[in-house]
Enzyme design. Structure first.
Site, PDB file in Angstrom:
ATOM      1  N   ARG A 197     -10.057 -10.987 -12.058  1.00  0.00           N
ATOM      2  CA  ARG A 197      -8.818 -10.363 -12.488  1.00  0.00           C
ATOM      3  C   ARG A 197      -7.758 -11.444 -12.609  1.00  0.00           C
ATOM      4  O   ARG A 197      -8.029 -12.608 -12.327  1.00  0.00           O
ATOM      5  CB  ARG A 197      -8.377  -9.282 -11.497  1.00  0.00           C
ATOM      6  CG  ARG A 197      -7.943  -9.821 -10.141  1.00  0.00           C
ATOM      7  CD  ARG A 197      -7.461  -8.725  -9.198  1.00  0.00           C
ATOM      8  NE  ARG A 197      -6.127  -8.260  -9.553  1.00  0.00           N
ATOM      9  CZ  ARG A 197      -5.318  -7.587  -8.714  1.00  0.00           C
ATOM     10  NH1 ARG A 197      -5.733  -7.296  -7.492  1.00  0.00           N
ATOM     11  NH2 ARG A 197      -4.129  -7.197  -9.085  1.00  0.00           N
ATOM     12  N   ARG A 198      -6.574 -11.076 -13.022  1.00  0.00           N
ATOM     13  CA  ARG A 198      -5.422 -11.984 -13.141  1.00  0.00           C
ATOM     14  C   ARG A 198      -5.757 -13.243 -13.929  1.00  0.00           C
ATOM     15  O   ARG A 198      -5.248 -14.311 -13.638  1.00  0.00           O
ATOM     16  CB  ARG A 198      -4.917 -12.448 -11.772  1.00  0.00           C
ATOM     17  CG  ARG A 198      -4.515 -11.351 -10.811  1.00  0.00           C
ATOM     18  CD  ARG A 198      -3.802 -11.943  -9.614  1.00  0.00           C
ATOM     19  NE  ARG A 198      -3.676 -10.999  -8.531  1.00  0.00           N
ATOM     20  CZ  ARG A 198      -4.550 -10.891  -7.533  1.00  0.00           C
ATOM     21  NH1 ARG A 198      -5.609 -11.677  -7.483  1.00  0.00           N
ATOM     22  NH2 ARG A 198      -4.347 -10.007  -6.596  1.00  0.00           N
TER      23      ARG A 198
ATOM     24  N   HIS B 184      -5.575   1.094 -13.054  1.00  0.00           N
ATOM     25  CA  HIS B 184      -5.236   1.734 -14.325  1.00  0.00           C
ATOM     26  C   HIS B 184      -5.698   3.191 -14.357  1.00  0.00           C
ATOM     27  O   HIS B 184      -5.168   3.981 -15.126  1.00  0.00           O
ATOM     28  CB  HIS B 184      -5.775   0.927 -15.504  1.00  0.00           C
ATOM     29  CG  HIS B 184      -4.881  -0.234 -15.829  1.00  0.00           C
ATOM     30  ND1 HIS B 184      -4.969  -1.446 -15.193  1.00  0.00           N
ATOM     31  CD2 HIS B 184      -3.819  -0.334 -16.681  1.00  0.00           C
ATOM     32  CE1 HIS B 184      -4.018  -2.253 -15.647  1.00  0.00           C
ATOM     33  NE2 HIS B 184      -3.305  -1.606 -16.541  1.00  0.00           N
TER      34      HIS B 184
ATOM     35  N   HIS C  11       0.810  -1.211   0.000  1.00  0.00           N
ATOM     36  CA  HIS C  11       0.000   0.000   0.000  1.00  0.00           C
ATOM     37  C   HIS C  11       0.852   1.273   0.000  1.00  0.00           C
ATOM     38  O   HIS C  11       0.642   2.131  -0.854  1.00  0.00           O
ATOM     39  CB  HIS C  11      -1.086   0.030   1.072  1.00  0.00           C
ATOM     40  CG  HIS C  11      -1.915   1.247   0.843  1.00  0.00           C
ATOM     41  ND1 HIS C  11      -2.889   1.306  -0.119  1.00  0.00           N
ATOM     42  CD2 HIS C  11      -1.789   2.496   1.326  1.00  0.00           C
ATOM     43  CE1 HIS C  11      -3.348   2.541  -0.194  1.00  0.00           C
ATOM     44  NE2 HIS C  11      -2.702   3.282   0.674  1.00  0.00           N
TER      45      HIS C  11
HETATM   46 FE1  HAS Z   1      -5.864   1.725  -4.497  1.00  0.00          FE
HETATM   47  C1  HAS Z   1      -6.075  -1.715  -4.750  1.00  0.00           C
HETATM   48  C2  HAS Z   1      -7.973   1.677  -1.830  1.00  0.00           C
HETATM   49  C3  HAS Z   1      -5.524   5.145  -4.152  1.00  0.00           C
HETATM   50  C4  HAS Z   1      -3.187   1.665  -6.651  1.00  0.00           C
HETATM   51  N1  HAS Z   1      -4.837   0.255  -5.521  1.00  0.00           N
HETATM   52  C5  HAS Z   1      -5.090  -1.090  -5.508  1.00  0.00           C
HETATM   53  C6  HAS Z   1      -4.158  -1.768  -6.360  1.00  0.00           C
HETATM   54  C7  HAS Z   1      -3.309  -0.819  -6.856  1.00  0.00           C
HETATM   55  C8  HAS Z   1      -3.762   0.459  -6.330  1.00  0.00           C
HETATM   56  C9  HAS Z   1      -2.117  -1.044  -7.767  1.00  0.00           C
HETATM   57  O1  HAS Z   1      -9.065  -0.405   0.146  1.00  0.00           O
HETATM   58  C10 HAS Z   1      -4.161  -3.270  -6.668  1.00  0.00           C
HETATM   59  C11 HAS Z   1      -3.139  -4.038  -5.949  1.00  0.00           C
HETATM   60  C12 HAS Z   1      -3.228  -5.488  -6.335  1.00  0.00           C
HETATM   61  O2  HAS Z   1      -2.573  -5.875  -7.310  1.00  0.00           O
HETATM   62  O3  HAS Z   1      -3.982  -6.235  -5.686  1.00  0.00           O
HETATM   63  N2  HAS Z   1      -6.654   3.148  -3.255  1.00  0.00           N
HETATM   64  C13 HAS Z   1      -7.514   2.911  -2.246  1.00  0.00           C
HETATM   65  C14 HAS Z   1      -7.865   4.180  -1.604  1.00  0.00           C
HETATM   66  C15 HAS Z   1      -7.185   5.164  -2.280  1.00  0.00           C
HETATM   67  C16 HAS Z   1      -6.407   4.497  -3.296  1.00  0.00           C
HETATM   68  C17 HAS Z   1      -8.787   4.375  -0.438  1.00  0.00           C
HETATM   69  N3  HAS Z   1      -4.624   3.132  -5.262  1.00  0.00           N
HETATM   70  C18 HAS Z   1      -4.642   4.473  -4.975  1.00  0.00           C
HETATM   71  C19 HAS Z   1      -3.574   5.132  -5.694  1.00  0.00           C
HETATM   72  C20 HAS Z   1      -2.919   4.156  -6.399  1.00  0.00           C
HETATM   73  C21 HAS Z   1      -3.589   2.902  -6.110  1.00  0.00           C
HETATM   74  C22 HAS Z   1      -3.290   6.608  -5.628  1.00  0.00           C
HETATM   75  C23 HAS Z   1      -1.741   4.224  -7.309  1.00  0.00           C
HETATM   76  C24 HAS Z   1      -1.069   5.274  -7.602  1.00  0.00           C
HETATM   77  N4  HAS Z   1      -6.868   0.276  -3.520  1.00  0.00           N
HETATM   78  C25 HAS Z   1      -7.629   0.448  -2.413  1.00  0.00           C
HETATM   79  C26 HAS Z   1      -8.076  -0.862  -1.904  1.00  0.00           C
HETATM   80  C27 HAS Z   1      -7.516  -1.827  -2.739  1.00  0.00           C
HETATM   81  C28 HAS Z   1      -6.765  -1.088  -3.733  1.00  0.00           C
HETATM   82  C29 HAS Z   1      -8.919  -1.144  -0.740  1.00  0.00           C
HETATM   83  C30 HAS Z   1      -7.670  -3.353  -2.618  1.00  0.00           C
HETATM   84  C31 HAS Z   1      -8.761  -3.853  -3.458  1.00  0.00           C
HETATM   85  C32 HAS Z   1      -8.839  -5.367  -3.420  1.00  0.00           C
HETATM   86  O4  HAS Z   1      -9.856  -5.873  -2.931  1.00  0.00           O
HETATM   87  O5  HAS Z   1      -7.913  -6.049  -3.866  1.00  0.00           O
HETATM   88  C33 HAS Z   1      -7.188   6.646  -1.915  1.00  0.00           C
HETATM   89  O6  HAS Z   1      -5.879   7.052  -1.666  1.00  0.00           O
HETATM   90  C34 HAS Z   1      -7.815   7.533  -2.957  1.00  0.00           C
HETATM   91  C35 HAS Z   1      -7.952   8.969  -2.475  1.00  0.00           C
HETATM   92  C36 HAS Z   1      -8.203   9.913  -3.613  1.00  0.00           C
HETATM   93  C37 HAS Z   1      -9.084  10.913  -3.620  1.00  0.00           C
HETATM   94  C38 HAS Z   1      -9.219  11.800  -4.843  1.00  0.00           C
HETATM   95  C39 HAS Z   1      -8.690  13.225  -4.637  1.00  0.00           C
HETATM   96  C40 HAS Z   1      -8.693  13.970  -5.929  1.00  0.00           C
HETATM   97  C41 HAS Z   1      -7.729  14.825  -6.361  1.00  0.00           C
HETATM   98  C42 HAS Z   1      -7.843  15.442  -7.746  1.00  0.00           C
HETATM   99  C43 HAS Z   1      -8.479  16.799  -7.744  1.00  0.00           C
HETATM  100  C44 HAS Z   1      -8.749  17.234  -9.149  1.00  0.00           C
HETATM  101  C45 HAS Z   1      -8.703  18.514  -9.598  1.00  0.00           C
HETATM  102  C46 HAS Z   1      -9.021  18.829 -11.037  1.00  0.00           C
HETATM  103  C47 HAS Z   1      -8.401  19.664  -8.719  1.00  0.00           C
HETATM  104  C48 HAS Z   1      -9.959  11.219  -2.455  1.00  0.00           C
HETATM  105  C49 HAS Z   1      -6.543  15.172  -5.540  1.00  0.00           C
HETATM  106  C50 HAS Z   1     -10.440  19.299 -11.081  1.00  0.00           C
HETATM  107  C51 HAS Z   1     -10.848  19.834 -12.388  1.00  0.00           C
HETATM  108  C52 HAS Z   1     -12.090  19.697 -12.891  1.00  0.00           C
HETATM  109  C53 HAS Z   1     -12.407  20.374 -14.162  1.00  0.00           C
HETATM  110  C54 HAS Z   1     -13.136  18.882 -12.234  1.00  0.00           C
HETATM  111 CU    CU Z   2      -3.912  -0.060  -0.773  1.00  0.00          CU
END
Ligand code: HAS
Ligand code: CU
Length: 550
Positions: A440-441, A377, A224
C-alpha cells in the site's frame, strides 16, 4: 416553546449545519479528483504533470476525504440532529458552533495550502519521520480545537434538555450524537498530544529528534476511535432514520443505546491493532488490545441483529412470508432507504475484512499491503460514505426548505448503484492484490524488484476502471448536492426520526450515567496504555530519547 423538539431544524441552526456541508462537499470534489489521479498513476499508464508527486496527491486525497469531508459532514449532521430532537441551539451555543466552524475552516485552508505547495506530503496518518511545514500542524490543531468548541455547543444542548426534563431519558438521536462527540473528544486528545508536544516543536526546529514509536502510538490511540467516529453517524441513520423511512418503529431503543455505549468504552484502548508489526511494544499488551478489538465487534453485531429485526418486522407487517420474503417488500424506489442499505450490505464483507486485520496471525499477511486500502474503501468509502450521501438527500432539502424531487431521487439511486459497481472493482482488486503482497502507500512505479515478479497490471487496470466509475459517481453526487442546495423546488422535506414502540420497554436511566461510562472508559484506556507507554519512554533509543533524523 424554544426548547421543545422541532419537527423542523431551526432555520438559524440549519444555516450552521449547511455551512459545514458546503465545506464537506468541496472537500469531496477536490479529494475525489485526487483519487482519480491516483488510480490512473497506479495503472502505470499515466504520469502526473507539473512535477506533482504521487504522494502529494495521495495526501490531498486522504486528508480531504478521510479527515475533512468526514469531520465537517459529521459535525454538520449532528448539530442538525440535536437541534431537531432537543430543540434549537441556545444563542451562546450557536455562536460557539460558528466559532468552531470558522476555526475548523481556517485550519483546513492552512493545512490544504501546505499540502498543495508540497510542504506537507505526509499522508493522512502524518507519521514521523515524515515531516510537514509547521503551518500544516497548526492547521490540523485548529481543526481539532474548532471541533471541540462545536462539540461543546452540541453537548450543552443535551445538558439543557436534561435539566428541563429531569428523570426522563433523552431523545435517542441526541444521545447518540453526544456519545459520538464524547468519543471524538477523548480520542483527539491523543492526536493533539503528538501534534503539539512532538511534531510541532520538531517541525519548528525547537528540538531535533522525535520519538517515532510514541508518536505512532498516540496517533493510533486517536486513529482507531476515529474510524468509529465516522461509523457512528451512519449507525444513527441505520438505527433511527431508516425505521421512520420504512414507516416502522425503532427496533429497540435500549439495544441501540447499549451498542453506542460499548463503542465509547472499547473504541480507544485498541490502537495497537494498527501496530501489531511494530517492535517496541510487548506482545502481551498487543494481545490484550486484540481481545478488546474483538469486543468492539460486538456492538456492530448487535447493530446487524437489530437491522435484520427491523427489516423482518417491517416485511411481515406487509405480509412477507418465508425466511427472506421481507427483502421483496422493502421500498426499492426510495433513495433515503436504498442508498444507506447498499452501505449496510457492503458492511458485511467490510466487517469480516476488519476481523481478518485484527487477527494477529492474519495481520502479518495483510499489514501494509493494499488489502488494507481495500478494507477502508469498503468500510469508510462505501458503508459510511454511501450512508452520508443517503442522509444528505433528505437533510440538504430539509435545511434549505426544498424537496428531493422524484428525478433527483432516481439519480441518487443510480449514483449508489454506480458507486457499488466502481467499488466492487476497485476494492475487490485491492483485496486480491493485497493478498498477493502488493504494497500500500506506493505507486506501481515504485514497486520494488520482488513485487515486479508478479504481473500486477490486471489488478491495476481493475482499480483504474473502478476508480473512474467512482469519480463519475462523485460528479453525480455533487450535481445532486448543488441541485438540492440551490435549485430544487421549494417545499417541506421531512427529517425522519424513528420512534420507539409506544408500549415498549422504556430505556433505563443508567444509560445517562456519564460518570459511570466515562469512568470505565478512562480505566480501560489507562489499563491498556499506561505500562506500554512507560516501556516506550524508558526504553527509547539511548542518548537522544528518540530518533535523530535531520
Ligand atoms: Fe478497520 C485498518 C480492524 C472497522 C477503517 N480500518 C483500517 C484503516 C482504516 C479503517 C481507515 O485490526 C487503515 C488505517 C491506516 O491507514 O493504516 N476495522 C477493524 C475491525 C473492524 C473495523 C475489527 N475499519 C472499520 C470501520 C472503518 C475502518 C468501520 C471506517 C469507517 N482495521 C482493523 C485493523 C486494521 C484496520 C486491525 C489495521 C490493519 C493494518 O495492519 O494496518 C470492526 O469494527 C468491523 C465490525 C463489523 C461487523 C459487520 C456488521 C454488519 C452490519 C451490517 C448488517 C447488514 C444488514 C443488511 C442488516 C461485524 C452492521 C443485510 C441485507 C442483506 C440483503 C444481506
Ligand atoms: Cu482500527
Amino acid at each position: 416553546m424554544q426548547n421543545s423538539p422541532n419537527v423542523k431544524v431551526d432555520p438559524k441552526d440549519a444555516k450552521l449545519s449547511m455551512a459545514h456541508l458546503y465545506v464537506a462537499f468541496t472537500a469531496l470534489a477536490l479529494g475525489g479528483l485526487a483519487g482519480l489521479l491516483q488510480v490512473l498513476v497506479r495503472s502505470g499508464k499515466f504520469e502526473l504533470p507539473f512535477g506533482i508527486t504521487y504522494y502529494q496527491v495521495l495526501t490531498v486525497h486522504g486528508v480531504l476525504l478521510g479527515l475533512i469531508l468526514t469531520t465537517f459532514f459529521i459535525i454538520g449532521f449532528q448539530l442538525a440532529a440535536v437541534s431537531r430532537t432537543t430543540g434549537a441551539l441556545g444563542n451562546k451555543a450557536r455562536k460557539a458552533g460558528w466559532i468552531g466552524f470558522t476555526l475548523m475552516t481556517i485550519g483546513t485552508a492552512m493545512a490544504a495550502a501546505m499540502v498543495l505547495l508540497n510542504k506537507a506530503t505526509v499522508l493522512f496518518t502524518f507519521y514521523a519521520p515524515l515531516q510537514a511545514h509547521p503551518i500544516f500542524y497548526i492547521g490540523l490543531t485548529l481543526v481539532v480545537v474548532g471541533s471541540w468548541i462545536s462539540g461543546g455547543a452540541l453537548i450543552s444542548n443535551y445538558v439543557r434538555w436534561r435539566k428541563q426534563n429531569p428523570g426522563k431519558i433523552s431523545p435517542l438521536l441526541t444521545f447518540m450524537a453526544v456519545i459520538n462527540t464524547v468519543l471524538w473528544i477523548v480520542a483527539t486528545i491523543g492526536v493533539a498530544a503528538t501534534v503539539l508536544l512532538q511534531m510541532l516543536p520538531w517541525s519548528l526546529g525547537l528540538v531535533d529528534t522525535i520519538d517515532v514509536l510514541v508518536s505512532r502510538t498516540l496517533f493510533w490511540y486517536f486513529g482507531h476511535p476515529l474510524v468509529y467516529f465516522w461509523l457512528l453517524p451512519a449507525y444513527m441513520c441505520w438505527y433511527v432514520v431508516i425505521p421512520k423511512v420504512l414507516g416502522t418503529k425503532v427496533f429497540s431503543d435500549s439495544l441501540a443505546r447499549m451498542s453506542f455505549i460499548l463503542f465509547l468504552l472499547f473504541s480507544v484502548p485498541v490502537g495497537f491493532h494498527h501496530q501489531l508489526l511494530e517492535p517496541g511494544i510487548d506482545p502481551a499488551w498487543k494481545f490484550l488490545q486484540v481481545i478488546l478489538t474483538f469486543l468492539v465487534v460486538i456492538p456492530s453485531l448487535m447493530t446487524a441483529f437489530s437491522l435484520f429485526g427491523t427489516f423482518e418486522m417491517y416485511g411481515r407487517s406487509k405480509g412477507a412470508k418465508g425466511m427472506f420474503g421481507w427483502i421483496k417488500k422493502l421500498p426499492w424506489g426510495d433513495a433515503r432507504f436504498v442508498v444507506p442499505f447498499i452501505g449496510m450490505v457492503a458492511f458485511i464483507p467490510a466487517g469480516a475484512g476488519g476481523m481478518v486485520n485484527a487477527s494477529n496471525q492474519l495481520n502479518q499477511v495483510v499489514h501494509n499491503t493494499v488489502w488494507v486500502t481495500g478494507h477502508f474503501h469498503l468500510t469508510l468509502a462505501t458503508s459510511v460514505v454511501l450512508t452520508f450521501f443517503g442522509i444528505m438527500y433528505w437533510l440538504v432539502p430539509h435545511l434549505t426548505g426544498r424537496v428531493l424531487t422524484p428525478q433527483m431521487n432516481k439519480l441518487a439511486i443510480i449514483q449508489a448503484v454506480l458507486w457499488s459497481i466502481g467499488m466492487a472493482f476497485m476494492s475487490g482488486a485491492m483485496h486480491a492484490a493485497g493478498l498477493l503482497g502488493a504494497p500500500r502507500r506506493s505507486s506501481y512505479s515504485t514497486y520494488g524488484e520482488s513485487q515486479q515478479a508478479i504481473d500486477w497490471i490486471p489488478y491495476q487496470i481493475a482499480q483504474a476502471i473502478g476508480g473512474t466509475i467512482l469519480f463519475i459517481g462523485i460528479i453525480l453526487v455533487l450535481y445532486i448536492f448543488i441541485k438540492l442546495a440551490f435549485f430544487a423546488p421549494k417545499g417541506d422535506q421531512e427529517f425522519p426520526v424513528g420512534e420507539s414502540e409506544e408500549n415498549g420497554e422504556k430505556a433505563p436511566m443508567v444509560f445517562e450515567n456519564w460518570k459511570l461510562w466515562l469512568g470505565i472508559t478512562v480505566v480501560l484506556i489507562l489499563f491498556a496504555y499506561t505500562i506500554p507507554f512507560i516501556d516506550m519512554i524508558q526504553n527509547a533509543p539511548p542518548g537522544s530519547k528518540g530518533y535523530k533524523f535531520f
